[in-house]
Design a protein around this motif. Sequence first.
Motif, PDB file in Angstrom:
ATOM      1  N   LEU A 376      39.038  47.166  48.021  1.00 39.68           N
ATOM      2  CA  LEU A 376      38.084  48.267  47.947  1.00 39.68           C
ATOM      3  C   LEU A 376      38.768  49.604  48.190  1.00 39.68           C
ATOM      4  O   LEU A 376      38.420  50.615  47.561  1.00 39.68           O
ATOM      5  N   VAL A 379      40.388  50.485  44.975  1.00 35.94           N
ATOM      6  CA  VAL A 379      39.392  50.980  44.018  1.00 35.94           C
ATOM      7  C   VAL A 379      39.040  52.438  44.335  1.00 35.94           C
ATOM      8  O   VAL A 379      38.946  53.284  43.433  1.00 35.94           O
ATOM      9  N   SER A 382      41.827  54.588  43.250  1.00 38.15           N
ATOM     10  CA  SER A 382      41.827  54.717  41.790  1.00 38.15           C
ATOM     11  C   SER A 382      40.816  55.768  41.344  1.00 38.15           C
ATOM     12  O   SER A 382      41.076  56.573  40.438  1.00 38.15           O
ATOM     13  N   TYR A 383      39.645  55.769  41.996  1.00 37.72           N
ATOM     14  CA  TYR A 383      38.625  56.772  41.666  1.00 37.72           C
ATOM     15  C   TYR A 383      39.136  58.181  41.976  1.00 37.72           C
ATOM     16  O   TYR A 383      38.966  59.106  41.177  1.00 37.72           O
TER      17      TYR A 383
END
Length: 643
Positions: A376, A379, A382-383
């Motif tokens: 998480l 992620v 990455s955002y």
Amino acid sequence: MRPASAARLPGLRSLFQQQPAPEIEEPAAVPVQDRADRQSRVRTLPLGITPGFVLVLLVGAVMRLVDLTWDQNTHIHPDERFLTMLGTGVRLPGSIWQYFDPANSPLSPYNTSSYGSMVYGMLPVTVNKVLAVWLGNDNFGMFVIQGRGLSALADLGTLFFVYLIARRFAERGLVPASVALLSPAFYAVAVLPIQIAHFFTVDSFLNLFAWGAVYFALRYSFGSTWISLALSGLFLGLSVASKVTGIYIVPVVVFLIISRPVVETADPVAVLNWLRHAGRNWRESERAAEDAVYGLIVLSLAAYIGVRLGAPYYFQSANPLDPRLGHAFLSNLQSLNAYNSPDVWYPPGVQWIHKPPVTFALVNLAVFGVGVPFFLAAVAGSYITVARLVRTPLIIVLLWTIALFLYLSIEYVKTMRYFILLYPALALFAGIGLAGLLAVVRGYFRPILALALIVWPLAFMSIYTTDLSRYTASQWIYRNIPSGSVIVNEEWDDPLPLQLPDTNGKTFSQSLPPPRNPAVRALLNQEGYIKDGQVSLTLPDFHYDTRPKWAEMHYVLNHGNYLVLSSNRGWGSMPTDPGQYPKQTEFYKNLFAGKTSYREVARFTSFPSLRYLGIPIDFPDQWAEEAFTVYDHPEVIVFERVR
């Protein structure tokens, strides 16, 4: 058009001259937070290794080097076993010239009759062999232990490159300074790299050299000299010399190399703008393209040298001007590729027949490979990269990560270790994500967050604090099963009991006499189940459900006293394809339901657990991808025939 402040890469004649570091202009999109604030924080970082990273490195070292004899010298991993047999079977060449001669080198696996098949690079084996001869460890037992130590050190090298890459971005003000510590901290506790570092296989070496190539390419892209360019190529070649999948890292390296003549911030948006407007100033564009070509030429030559140095047996001849690949090597790759299909009967491949693309690999990576909190965080990072860092090389690393994951996850064989190249990238993004989260999280939430991130790695480390489950099961067998008993095992799995130093003076039957019934004997002979006048006690369960197979199965099971399932290799894969294995699927169903003549009498597990820390929590993981459990913590089940 290239920004005026970006220095142009010198032409070929001045390629080897020292170049001053250029002044980097501000990216159009200010990432994460105020740049001036970040720059002041980054300047507090020492030029060398920070004390915080020393602590991270120590944590990583403990997790990788703890108990290199974790399997009690049983050598369960087939790849590790093969590389150890190969490494102790080959000999060091008599001269450097013989080393580079594929046709005559005694180090070449293709010149050794017992090990003529080799699809990996020889670099890890060669390094281990040289060290083993020097230290007097050139025997089966010590070669593998020493190789595990080298594998762990190689992965610590990867951890170091993650730190250097993250710090390079931090020094440029492209990410918060804390990322330089957070990203390597994430990699230090990444479970799959920790597991792979406990085996003498080639994957840790592959990762080390691949991400070394990325680091030196990044240095070059940010204005370093040709030495970084050459080192990037050399490391790229050594990565391929460890395993041919080292070529997967090429897109990242190539982008960093070709972006420098355009803009030395390695800004992907600026590169695209330059390509779009190149025609408006063709002279400038021509010079930049020329410099990019020169960079790629140097990279390619250095990479070729690296492959030649590390894996000369990939090639047909010792002539460095002859780049042809060897016939034996190509033949081995073709044979391996043939197994990457459901159309070829290959027992280890049965597990993949009905595995869904993308989601299966994603779940295993997120849950077992790194753990859900780590994933998480990646992620989130990455955002942030997409939203705020699009004008940095990180967006290229992200696009490469997604593309390579999708490619590997739709392949027929999608085992977790094939994704090992992605883990340093995931650590980079996880560091960015956690840095963003720490900017808004205060008080008691921070230690709770840290605890959540460390639970899965700590639980996984428990498998190195207990004996291997197959070893424990073997001890139980020698203590509790009468001598002379007929113990039945499954094919394509390690039979139990293992050969232990203390057997309590017991021996067990190794085979059965052939059946007296002529019809049954004929069926067994039809498939070659009777060899040297004896019937093996290994069940041919992976064979297709034919009459001869089940004649053999019934004969052995009816004469056996105990049945051992030493992992879930059989019962975890064949029932997923009931169309191909209807009777085998029904057999397992009835066996576990107690509807056969066999009853379970013992079960041995070593699930990841926190019990060694005094916390009674286990994490059963038998639903993970097979290779994650069967080599170092398989579930063993023993059945006794009761009628």
